[in-house]
Design a protein around this motif. Structure first.
Motif, PDB file in Angstrom:
ATOM      1  N   GLY A 196       6.353  18.938 -15.621  1.00 16.08           N
ATOM      2  CA  GLY A 196       7.561  18.286 -16.115  1.00 16.08           C
ATOM      3  C   GLY A 196       7.422  16.772 -16.152  1.00 16.08           C
ATOM      4  N   VAL A 197       6.828  16.204 -15.107  1.00 14.26           N
ATOM      5  CA  VAL A 197       6.632  14.752 -15.052  1.00 14.26           C
ATOM      6  C   VAL A 197       5.693  14.294 -16.165  1.00 14.26           C
ATOM      7  CG1 VAL A 197       5.638  12.875 -13.671  1.00 14.26           C
ATOM      8  CG2 VAL A 197       7.124  14.581 -12.587  1.00 14.26           C
ATOM      9  N   LYS A 198       4.573  15.004 -16.333  1.00 16.17           N
ATOM     10  CA  LYS A 198       3.595  14.603 -17.365  1.00 16.17           C
ATOM     11  C   LYS A 198       4.178  14.758 -18.770  1.00 16.17           C
ATOM     12  CE  LYS A 198      -1.230  15.038 -18.781  1.00 16.17           C
ATOM     13  NZ  LYS A 198      -0.906  14.795 -20.192  1.00 16.17           N
ATOM     14  N   ALA A 199       4.917  15.841 -18.993  1.00 19.94           N
ATOM     15  CA  ALA A 199       5.521  16.045 -20.316  1.00 19.94           C
ATOM     16  C   ALA A 199       6.488  14.901 -20.633  1.00 19.94           C
ATOM     17  CB  ALA A 199       6.251  17.383 -20.355  1.00 19.94           C
ATOM     18  N   PHE A 200       7.271  14.493 -19.655  1.00 17.49           N
ATOM     19  CA  PHE A 200       8.209  13.385 -19.862  1.00 17.49           C
ATOM     20  C   PHE A 200       7.454  12.098 -20.189  1.00 17.49           C
ATOM     21  CE2 PHE A 200      11.068   9.972 -18.809  1.00 17.49           C
ATOM     22  CZ  PHE A 200      12.325  10.459 -19.123  1.00 17.49           C
ATOM     23  N   GLU A 201       6.403  11.820 -19.426  1.00 15.12           N
ATOM     24  CA  GLU A 201       5.619  10.602 -19.660  1.00 15.12           C
ATOM     25  C   GLU A 201       4.970  10.623 -21.036  1.00 15.12           C
ATOM     26  OE1 GLU A 201       4.378   9.692 -14.996  1.00 15.12           O
ATOM     27  OE2 GLU A 201       2.973  10.716 -16.340  1.00 15.12           O
ATOM     28  N   ASP A 202       4.442  11.777 -21.432  1.00 13.67           N
ATOM     29  CA  ASP A 202       3.798  11.891 -22.751  1.00 13.67           C
ATOM     30  C   ASP A 202       4.805  11.706 -23.882  1.00 13.67           C
ATOM     31  OD1 ASP A 202       1.453  12.400 -21.423  1.00 13.67           O
ATOM     32  OD2 ASP A 202       1.428  14.562 -21.823  1.00 13.67           O
ATOM     33  N   LEU A 203       5.997  12.231 -23.694  1.00 14.53           N
ATOM     34  CA  LEU A 203       7.004  12.168 -24.753  1.00 14.53           C
ATOM     35  C   LEU A 203       7.660  10.805 -24.866  1.00 14.53           C
ATOM     36  CD1 LEU A 203       8.770  15.620 -24.268  1.00 14.53           C
ATOM     37  CD2 LEU A 203       7.638  14.863 -26.369  1.00 14.53           C
ATOM     38  N   PHE A 204       7.968  10.197 -23.729  1.00 13.93           N
ATOM     39  CA  PHE A 204       8.825   9.011 -23.744  1.00 13.93           C
ATOM     40  C   PHE A 204       8.162   7.742 -23.223  1.00 13.93           C
ATOM     41  CE2 PHE A 204      11.594  12.781 -22.782  1.00 13.93           C
ATOM     42  CZ  PHE A 204      12.022  12.966 -24.080  1.00 13.93           C
ATOM     43  N   GLY A 205       6.919   7.865 -22.776  1.00 17.37           N
ATOM     44  CA  GLY A 205       6.176   6.679 -22.373  1.00 17.37           C
ATOM     45  C   GLY A 205       6.689   5.992 -21.119  1.00 17.37           C
ATOM     46  N   GLU A 206       7.370   6.703 -20.278  1.00 22.84           N
ATOM     47  CA  GLU A 206       7.863   6.134 -19.018  1.00 22.84           C
ATOM     48  C   GLU A 206       7.942   7.232 -17.968  1.00 22.84           C
ATOM     49  OE1 GLU A 206      12.090   5.091 -18.998  1.00 22.84           O
ATOM     50  OE2 GLU A 206      12.206   5.889 -21.043  1.00 22.84           O
ATOM     51  N   LYS A 207       8.045   6.793 -16.706  1.00 25.33           N
ATOM     52  CA  LYS A 207       8.121   7.767 -15.611  1.00 25.33           C
ATOM     53  C   LYS A 207       9.552   8.297 -15.464  1.00 25.33           C
ATOM     54  CE  LYS A 207       4.250   6.183 -12.783  1.00 25.33           C
ATOM     55  NZ  LYS A 207       3.528   7.460 -12.954  1.00 25.33           N
ATOM     56  N   PRO A 208       9.712   9.585 -15.259  1.00 27.32           N
ATOM     57  CA  PRO A 208      11.058  10.128 -15.053  1.00 27.32           C
ATOM     58  C   PRO A 208      11.537   9.884 -13.625  1.00 27.32           C
ATOM     59  CG  PRO A 208       9.461  11.878 -14.823  1.00 27.32           C
ATOM     60  CD  PRO A 208       8.682  10.641 -15.212  1.00 27.32           C
ATOM     61  N   VAL A 209      12.828   9.944 -13.437  1.00 20.59           N
ATOM     62  CA  VAL A 209      13.399   9.924 -12.093  1.00 20.59           C
ATOM     63  C   VAL A 209      13.441  11.367 -11.603  1.00 20.59           C
ATOM     64  CG1 VAL A 209      15.435   9.413 -10.700  1.00 20.59           C
ATOM     65  CG2 VAL A 209      14.787   7.878 -12.576  1.00 20.59           C
ATOM     66  N   VAL A 210      12.682  11.675 -10.576  1.00 14.55           N
ATOM     67  CA  VAL A 210      12.656  13.021 -10.015  1.00 14.55           C
ATOM     68  C   VAL A 210      13.611  13.051  -8.827  1.00 14.55           C
ATOM     69  CG1 VAL A 210      11.251  14.822  -8.941  1.00 14.55           C
ATOM     70  CG2 VAL A 210      10.275  13.376 -10.747  1.00 14.55           C
ATOM     71  N   GLY A 211      14.616  13.895  -8.915  1.00 14.34           N
ATOM     72  CA  GLY A 211      15.614  13.943  -7.862  1.00 14.34           C
ATOM     73  C   GLY A 211      16.133  15.351  -7.656  1.00 14.34           C
ATOM     74  N   ARG A 212      17.420  15.444  -7.398  1.00 13.19           N
ATOM     75  CA  ARG A 212      18.039  16.729  -7.106  1.00 13.19           C
ATOM     76  C   ARG A 212      19.394  16.808  -7.790  1.00 13.19           C
ATOM     77  NH1 ARG A 212      21.995  15.995  -3.003  1.00 13.19           N
ATOM     78  NH2 ARG A 212      21.978  13.878  -2.175  1.00 13.19           N
ATOM     79  N   TRP A 213      19.843  18.013  -8.002  1.00  6.60           N
ATOM     80  CA  TRP A 213      21.203  18.249  -8.458  1.00  6.60           C
ATOM     81  C   TRP A 213      22.016  18.770  -7.272  1.00  6.60           C
ATOM     82  CZ3 TRP A 213      19.687  21.206 -13.541  1.00  6.60           C
ATOM     83  CH2 TRP A 213      19.361  20.270 -14.532  1.00  6.60           C
ATOM     84  N   VAL A 214      23.263  18.353  -7.184  1.00  5.01           N
ATOM     85  CA  VAL A 214      24.095  18.756  -6.033  1.00  5.01           C
ATOM     86  C   VAL A 214      25.014  19.922  -6.381  1.00  5.01           C
ATOM     87  CG1 VAL A 214      24.036  16.467  -5.008  1.00  5.01           C
ATOM     88  CG2 VAL A 214      25.849  17.026  -6.632  1.00  5.01           C
ATOM     89  N   PHE A 215      24.789  20.548  -7.524  1.00 12.48           N
ATOM     90  CA  PHE A 215      25.591  21.684  -7.953  1.00 12.48           C
ATOM     91  C   PHE A 215      24.666  22.870  -8.226  1.00 12.48           C
ATOM     92  CE2 PHE A 215      24.681  18.740 -11.358  1.00 12.48           C
ATOM     93  CZ  PHE A 215      23.980  19.527 -12.241  1.00 12.48           C
ATOM     94  N   SER A 216      25.264  24.010  -8.419  1.00  2.68           N
ATOM     95  CA  SER A 216      24.481  25.227  -8.612  1.00  2.68           C
ATOM     96  C   SER A 216      24.128  25.422 -10.086  1.00  2.68           C
ATOM     97  CB  SER A 216      25.280  26.433  -8.114  1.00  2.68           C
ATOM     98  OG  SER A 216      24.522  27.624  -8.235  1.00  2.68           O
ATOM     99  N   THR A 217      22.945  25.984 -10.333  1.00  4.57           N
ATOM    100  CA  THR A 217      22.515  26.344 -11.689  1.00  4.57           C
ATOM    101  C   THR A 217      21.934  27.759 -11.647  1.00  4.57           C
ATOM    102  OG1 THR A 217      20.212  25.614 -11.452  1.00  4.57           O
ATOM    103  CG2 THR A 217      21.849  23.924 -12.039  1.00  4.57           C
ATOM    104  N   ASN A 218      21.493  28.245 -12.800  1.00  7.59           N
ATOM    105  CA  ASN A 218      20.884  29.580 -12.796  1.00  7.59           C
ATOM    106  C   ASN A 218      19.518  29.600 -12.113  1.00  7.59           C
ATOM    107  OD1 ASN A 218      19.498  28.208 -14.764  1.00  7.59           O
ATOM    108  ND2 ASN A 218      19.960  29.626 -16.422  1.00  7.59           N
TER     109      ASN A 218
END
Length: 218
Positions: A141-163
């Motif tokens: 996910g990090v590499k795909a973001f960098e390849d697509l947008f030329g910058e590092k993503p913010v890797v964090g957490r969500w405080v709500f529930s998902t599938n």
């Protein structure tokens, strides 16, 4: 997870309430203890603490002129990474107010038919999940973001529930979350998605799949 706490009473006419046992009064100290429990729930540094709140309360009686013979509260319990189904239930069962009135603590089931009529019963238990920082799916996910947008993503957490609670939490299939909306906008009445970000998110779906597949083949 979703839990109900139930108290039972003995109904009688409202003109002589001392002849009955009011289930609402038996529930009152439990409600106060639930609020106090939320304040002391623990967790771990990254995902944070668990929470519990009362989202519904209802009582039954023969009429509105009678003492309530049952009361039920519905608990929305958000689990920390250190919580389990058993530990969350025990926390409620061990409350002095629950023990004093022999209240029933029940984990609810989900058994609603799909649009095709299929019913797949399961407990309303949604396990918290967490990927290690160096997990291959997260790295993809990090590499795909960098390849697509030329910058590092913010890797964090969500405080709500998902599938992800089913995909990773229940079935152990690694996953990550990303989307077109700023986290600060999520779960608000004013939530909206800018059109320009939808395409970027679509690109990530393809990008993560391609990067991860390539990493597993090398």
């Amino acid at each position: 997870m979703e839990i109900e706490v139930r108290t039972k009473g003995v109904s009688c006419h409202g003109s002589a309430p001392e002849r009955g046992v009011n289930a609402v009064y038996k529930m009152a100290p439990i409600i106060q203890d639930i609020e106090k429990l939320n304040a002391r729930l623990g967790g771990e540094p990254f995902l944070g603490k668990g929470t519990v709140t009362i989202s519904d309360i209802r009582a039954t009686s023969p009429s509105l002129c009678a003492v309530a013979d049952s009361t039920t509260i519905h608990l929305d319990r958000r689990l920390a990474a250190t919580d389990t189904l058993e530990s969350a239930v025990k926390e409620i069962q061990d409350l002095p107010s629950v023990k004093n009135v022999d209240a029933e603590v029940v984990v609810l089931d989900y058994a609603v038919a799909s649009w095709k009529g299929l019913t797949y019963p399961t407990q309303k238990y949604y396990p918290t999940w967490l990927l290690p920082e160096n997990h291959p799916v997260l790295n993809a996910g990090v590499k795909a973001f960098e390849d697509l947008f030329g910058e590092k993503p913010v890797v964090g957490r969500w405080v709500f529930s998902t599938n992800g609670v089913a995909v990773m939490g229940m079935h152990g299939i690694p996953c990550i979350g990303f989307g077109p909306l700023m986290r600060s906008m999520l779960t608000l009445a004013t939530e909206h998605i800018p059109g320009r970000t939808v395409g970027k998110s679509s690109g990530m779906v393809c990008g993560v799949s391609m990067v991860y597949t390539a990493s597993q083949q090398s």
